[in-house]
Design an enzyme around this catalytic site. Structure first.
Site, PDB file in Angstrom:
ATOM      1  N   LYS A 120      43.065  27.931  46.871  1.00 35.80           N
ATOM      2  CA  LYS A 120      41.648  27.951  46.529  1.00 35.80           C
ATOM      3  C   LYS A 120      40.801  27.349  47.651  1.00 35.80           C
ATOM      4  O   LYS A 120      39.641  27.731  47.818  1.00 35.80           O
ATOM      5  CB  LYS A 120      41.398  27.228  45.205  1.00 35.80           C
ATOM      6  CG  LYS A 120      41.924  28.001  43.986  1.00 35.80           C
ATOM      7  CD  LYS A 120      41.256  27.532  42.715  1.00 35.80           C
ATOM      8  CE  LYS A 120      41.990  27.963  41.448  1.00 35.80           C
ATOM      9  NZ  LYS A 120      42.100  29.408  41.247  1.00 35.80           N
ATOM     10  N   GLU A 179      34.394  21.239  42.445  1.00 37.67           N
ATOM     11  CA  GLU A 179      33.293  22.198  42.328  1.00 37.67           C
ATOM     12  C   GLU A 179      32.242  21.666  41.386  1.00 37.67           C
ATOM     13  O   GLU A 179      32.555  20.959  40.423  1.00 37.67           O
ATOM     14  CB  GLU A 179      33.806  23.537  41.768  1.00 37.67           C
ATOM     15  CG  GLU A 179      34.402  24.421  42.819  1.00 37.67           C
ATOM     16  CD  GLU A 179      34.837  25.780  42.289  1.00 37.67           C
ATOM     17  OE1 GLU A 179      34.597  26.095  41.101  1.00 37.67           O
ATOM     18  OE2 GLU A 179      35.430  26.525  43.076  1.00 37.67           O
ATOM     19  N   ARG A 186      46.168  41.354  43.031  1.00 38.14           N
ATOM     20  CA  ARG A 186      47.113  42.128  42.207  1.00 38.14           C
ATOM     21  C   ARG A 186      46.320  42.934  41.192  1.00 38.14           C
ATOM     22  O   ARG A 186      45.099  42.853  41.142  1.00 38.14           O
ATOM     23  CB  ARG A 186      48.015  41.164  41.438  1.00 38.14           C
ATOM     24  CG  ARG A 186      47.178  40.196  40.598  1.00 38.14           C
ATOM     25  CD  ARG A 186      48.016  39.324  39.687  1.00 38.14           C
ATOM     26  NE  ARG A 186      47.287  38.145  39.264  1.00 38.14           N
ATOM     27  CZ  ARG A 186      46.488  38.077  38.205  1.00 38.14           C
ATOM     28  NH1 ARG A 186      46.309  39.136  37.463  1.00 38.14           N
ATOM     29  NH2 ARG A 186      45.857  36.969  37.887  1.00 38.14           N
TER      30      ARG A 186
HETATM   31  P1  ADP Z   1      43.972  38.315  34.875  1.00 32.47           P
HETATM   32  O1  ADP Z   1      43.737  37.252  35.892  1.00 32.47           O
HETATM   33  O2  ADP Z   1      44.725  39.505  35.339  1.00 32.47           O
HETATM   34  O3  ADP Z   1      42.779  38.637  34.098  1.00 32.47           O
HETATM   35  P2  ADP Z   1      45.175  36.277  33.358  1.00 32.47           P
HETATM   36  O4  ADP Z   1      44.838  35.346  34.456  1.00 32.47           O
HETATM   37  O5  ADP Z   1      44.661  36.012  32.011  1.00 32.47           O
HETATM   38  O6  ADP Z   1      44.885  37.763  33.774  1.00 32.47           O
HETATM   39  O7  ADP Z   1      46.710  36.445  33.160  1.00 32.47           O
HETATM   40  C1  ADP Z   1      47.494  36.757  34.229  1.00 32.47           C
HETATM   41  C2  ADP Z   1      48.412  35.619  34.398  1.00 32.47           C
HETATM   42  O8  ADP Z   1      48.943  35.250  33.120  1.00 32.47           O
HETATM   43  C3  ADP Z   1      49.546  35.997  35.228  1.00 32.47           C
HETATM   44  O9  ADP Z   1      49.320  35.585  36.541  1.00 32.47           O
HETATM   45  C4  ADP Z   1      50.690  35.308  34.549  1.00 32.47           C
HETATM   46  O10 ADP Z   1      50.806  33.983  35.017  1.00 32.47           O
HETATM   47  C5  ADP Z   1      50.339  35.234  33.123  1.00 32.47           C
HETATM   48  N1  ADP Z   1      50.809  36.338  32.247  1.00 32.47           N
HETATM   49  C6  ADP Z   1      50.105  36.802  31.208  1.00 32.47           C
HETATM   50  N2  ADP Z   1      50.785  37.745  30.562  1.00 32.47           N
HETATM   51  C7  ADP Z   1      51.943  37.918  31.197  1.00 32.47           C
HETATM   52  C8  ADP Z   1      53.077  38.784  31.007  1.00 32.47           C
HETATM   53  N3  ADP Z   1      53.173  39.648  30.018  1.00 32.47           N
HETATM   54  N4  ADP Z   1      54.069  38.694  31.875  1.00 32.47           N
HETATM   55  C9  ADP Z   1      53.989  37.828  32.881  1.00 32.47           C
HETATM   56  N5  ADP Z   1      52.974  37.012  33.105  1.00 32.47           N
HETATM   57  C10 ADP Z   1      51.950  37.035  32.284  1.00 32.47           C
HETATM   58  P1  ADP Z   2      42.375  30.353  37.778  1.00 31.99           P
HETATM   59  O1  ADP Z   2      43.010  30.548  39.125  1.00 31.99           O
HETATM   60  O2  ADP Z   2      43.130  29.375  36.963  1.00 31.99           O
HETATM   61  O3  ADP Z   2      42.079  31.650  37.127  1.00 31.99           O
HETATM   62  P2  ADP Z   2      39.529  30.141  38.341  1.00 31.99           P
HETATM   63  O4  ADP Z   2      38.977  29.440  39.509  1.00 31.99           O
HETATM   64  O5  ADP Z   2      39.528  31.627  38.373  1.00 31.99           O
HETATM   65  O6  ADP Z   2      40.989  29.603  38.086  1.00 31.99           O
HETATM   66  O7  ADP Z   2      38.763  29.638  37.047  1.00 31.99           O
HETATM   67  C1  ADP Z   2      39.183  30.014  35.762  1.00 31.99           C
HETATM   68  C2  ADP Z   2      38.031  29.908  34.767  1.00 31.99           C
HETATM   69  O8  ADP Z   2      37.480  28.585  34.756  1.00 31.99           O
HETATM   70  C3  ADP Z   2      36.827  30.772  35.068  1.00 31.99           C
HETATM   71  O9  ADP Z   2      36.987  32.080  34.540  1.00 31.99           O
HETATM   72  C4  ADP Z   2      35.708  30.027  34.406  1.00 31.99           C
HETATM   73  O10 ADP Z   2      35.716  30.264  33.024  1.00 31.99           O
HETATM   74  C5  ADP Z   2      36.071  28.585  34.603  1.00 31.99           C
HETATM   75  N1  ADP Z   2      35.460  28.001  35.805  1.00 31.99           N
HETATM   76  C6  ADP Z   2      35.944  28.076  37.057  1.00 31.99           C
HETATM   77  N2  ADP Z   2      35.147  27.444  37.943  1.00 31.99           N
HETATM   78  C7  ADP Z   2      34.123  26.938  37.228  1.00 31.99           C
HETATM   79  C8  ADP Z   2      32.960  26.152  37.562  1.00 31.99           C
HETATM   80  N3  ADP Z   2      32.712  25.770  38.813  1.00 31.99           N
HETATM   81  N4  ADP Z   2      32.116  25.811  36.561  1.00 31.99           N
HETATM   82  C9  ADP Z   2      32.366  26.183  35.296  1.00 31.99           C
HETATM   83  N5  ADP Z   2      33.443  26.907  34.923  1.00 31.99           N
HETATM   84  C10 ADP Z   2      34.315  27.286  35.863  1.00 31.99           C
END
Ligand code: ADP
Ligand code: ADP
Ligand code: MG
Length: 629
Positions: free
Chosen positions: A117, A201, A293
């Site tokens: 990140k 953040e 991905r």
């Molecule tokens: P996206 O980022 O594609 O919207 P999420 O972050 O909610 O989806 O879920 C994706 C992550 O959740 C994957 O990186 C994995 O860690 C986990 N995950 C969810 N469902 C599955 C599954 N059926 N098989 C493997 N990993 C999964």
């Molecule tokens: P991950 O890799 O676990 O998916 P993200 O950085 O994509 O982490 O953040 C996941 C979720 O957390 C976001 O979809 C949002 O709902 C919340 N989030 C992330 N950053 C912030 C922020 N700076 N302020 C408020 N909510 C946040």
């Protein structure tokens, strides 16, 4: 080079989803499986299947060596990693390449860069893509981090540099809490990702999660396929996603699409990717992260663009140019996806594992269902509890919502507890309809999910029971259902909180519940029943009950088992194995809901086996004794 055979290094719905496209393209597929998935739908659908090993992830779906060996052994040309598991592991992508196979995914370098990140944000800032104000440098000195946090201004969000799936994130409200939250975030990050570095953040208080689907080919062409709104989340995990984002205005949407293309061009990218943005209350958007991905929610994009993203991934992996130019990619109508999880919403979202006794997931001609399981499959403790995705399409958002409601209303799962009622409640809510859902709305309980049971629901249930069983005599046997005369019955139901009794009377105008409310069920009411479990749908809301006894089912079934009618404790056993009993004999006594309950023989027979002992706690539905005729 043209790909003729693909090994799918994943399981569940995404493995099934990839196989579907391969079948359409005439590409052979190889599934891989662990002990828990030997008889899975994906294994069944694939042309070939290779056993990896036990149930532990390191023996199976995360074992790069075994997977690559399997691909070589069966002469696959390529490996598709799906999402999760090995999909964002740069080392794996390189090993696949070194083995002379094609990795259907992003270049390893891009994965490495975006997997961090801090590196990702530094790259994006350099490319002129707006990022959430914060601290993303290498120095992890605690005093320095605190100073930076004060600079940013509270509330501040601590994120793991190597984080994903919402893990290791901590909100800090005041400077006083910073130290404690920092060490807690570091501990979680170390455990989950083997890396305790963090970034800081500004915490956006009413955030929307808007992400843009991007695609790049090896000729350097980059396009976007519009955006998705994934703001309906619980604990930072998406539950409902839609495309396009509603209520943003075209100017803002286009600015985000352009920023996403710019972000993708800034790294040497290839394949499908997603640029995640966070949008604040003042309509400012910021880069959050890039997922290198296919996303769980890619289907909503496919629905509005008509593009098969898996087919594009394969084409790009073959070295072909993108099938469409930016000008040829259109966004039509609206699509919504809900994620169906086997989990108990009422019980802190605890995953619900075990046998899926009945699975009916419904779609119309415009929607689709993605699922990796079938009726009689088992939800295992080893994997993610997502069992399906329902995706609806409509010419506009309101038609799409109506179609999603209809899909939900016609879907039912018995055996494991699901979040279907939760999904229906969200889709039906005013905040969702008015697109006023923020990523923290569900955690902040902005939607009231506590249902009072309207009396109409009991009328629907009574109607269903009477229709399905025209012989009124059946009810006389049932302890929880007392028939008084021919037109009235007393129903005792176990609801989420307690056991309640309803008096239902039938007359010419319909059903009278507890002496009031005439109600006649309509075409829009649904009642699903499986053994003593009942789900009623009324006004797009789902109500789940349990009948406090098994007699209803026992009449219809000739199963030999007798079940616990409700959760409780065995306080006495009155029979021994091998003993002959006659119908009505007391077999054992349970203590449940502060009452003593005699479990009686449903018919004459022999006690083949006792499945419980005195003092044992049983769950509803547990087998108590085997009674053979
Ligand atoms: P996206 O980022 O594609 O919207 P999420 O972050 O909610 O989806 O879920 C994706 C992550 O959740 C994957 O990186 C994995 O860690 C986990 N995950 C969810 N469902 C599955 C599954 N059926 N098989 C493997 N990993 C999964
Ligand atoms: P991950 O890799 O676990 O998916 P993200 O950085 O994509 O982490 O953040 C996941 C979720 O957390 C976001 O979809 C949002 O709902 C919340 N989030 C992330 N950053 C912030 C922020 N700076 N302020 C408020 N909510 C946040
Ligand atoms: Mg994310």
């Amino acid at each position: 080079m043209s790909i003729k055979k693909i090994l799918i290094a994943n399981r569940g719905e995404i493995a099934v989803r990839i196989i579907e496209t391969c079948r359409r393209l005439g590409i052979r597929t190889v599934a891989v499986y662990s002990d828990a998935d030997r008889y899975s739908k994906a294994v069944n659908m694939a042309d070939e299947a290779v056993y990896l090993g036990g149930v532990s992830l390191s023996d199976s779906y995360l074992n790069a060596q075994k997977i690559i060996q399997a691909a070589r052994d069966c002469d696959a040309d390529a490996i598709h990693p799906g999402y999760g598991f090995l999909s964002e592991q740069a080392d794996f992508a390189e090993q696949v390449d070194q083995a002379g196979l094609i990795f259907i995914g992003a270049p390893a370098e891009a994965m490495r860069l975006m997997g961090s990140k801090s590196a990702a944000k530094q790259t994006m800032l350099a490319a002129g893509v707006p990022c959430v104000p914060g601290y993303q440098d290498d120095n992890q000195d605690a005093d320095l981090l605190l100073k930076e946090a004060i600079n940013i201004g509270f509330p501040v969000l601590i994120k793991a540099v190597s984080g994903g799936g919402g893990k290791g994130m901590k909100i800090v409200e005041h400077a006083d809490d910073f130290e404690k939250q920092l060490s807690s975030a570091q501990r979680e990050a170390r455990n989950a990702f083997g890396d305790d570095r963090v970034i800081l953040e500004k915490y956006i208080t009413r955030p929307k999660h808007i992400e843009v689907q991007v695609f790049a080919d090896s000729q350097g062409q980059v396009v976007h396929l519009y955006e998705r709104d994934c703001s309906t989340q619980r604990r930072y995990q998406k539950i409902i996603e839609e495309a396009p984002a509603a209520g943003l205005g075209d100017e803002l949407r286009q600015a985000m699409q352009q920023a996403a293309v710019k972000a993708t061009q800034a790294i040497d990218y290839r394949g499908a990717g997603t640029i995640e943005f966070i949008l604040d209350d003042d309509q400012h958007f910021y880069f959050m992260e890039m997922n290198t991905r296919l996303q769980v929610e890619h289907r909503v994009t496919e629905m509005v663009t008509g593009v098969d993203l898996v087919a594009w991934q394969i084409a790009v992996a073959e070295g072909k140019p993108l099938p469409l130019s930016q000008a040829e990619i259109h966004c039509e109508g609206h699509a919504i996806q809900v994620r169906v999880y086997a989990e108990d919403t009422a019980n802190d979202y605890l995953p619900s594992t075990g046998l899926i006794e009945e699975l009916q997931l419904s779609t119309d001609a415009y929607g689709l269902v993605d699922s990796g399981v079938r009726s009689q499959d088992t939800v295992s403790i080893h994997y993610d509890p997502m069992i399906a995705k329902l995706v609806a399409w409509g010419v506009d958002r309101s038609q799409c919502i109506a179609r999603m409601q209809s899909m939900l209303n016609h879907s039912v799962v018995f055996g494991v507890t699901t979040n279907l009622a939760f999904l229906s409640a969200i889709i039906d809510s005013e905040v969702f309809r008015e697109h006023q859902i923020y990523t923290n709305s569900l955690d902040n309980k902005a939607i009231n999910l506590q249902q009072a049971i309207p009396p109409e629901v009991m009328a629907i249930l009574a109607d269903d029971l009477l229709k399905q069983n025209s012989h009124a005599s059946i009810w006389q046997k049932a302890a929880g259902w007392r028939l008084q005369g021919t037109q009235s019955l007393t129903m005792t139901m176990i609801t989420a909180d307690l056991s309640r009794t309803f008096q239902v009377e039938k007359n010419n105008e319909g059903y009278l519940v507890n002496g009031q409310h005439h109600y006649q069920p309509t075409q829009n009411d649904y009642c699903y029943r499986h053994r003593h479990h009942v789900q009623v749908i009324h006004h797009n809301q789902r109500y789940t009950f349990q009948l406090p006894n098994h007699d209803v089912q026992a009449v219809a079934s000739d199963a030999n088992a007798m079940y616990a009618p409700m959760p409780g404790k065995i306080i006495a056993i009155k029979v021994a194995e091998g003993e002959q009993v006659v119908q009505g004999d007391t077999l054992l006594i349970m203590e449940a809901m502060k009452m003593e309950l005699a479990i009686k023989a449903e018919r004459d027979g022999e006690i083949k086996s006792l499945a419980v002992v005195v003092d044992e706690q049983v769950k509803a539905d547990d087998v108590l004794v085997e009674l053979v005729p």
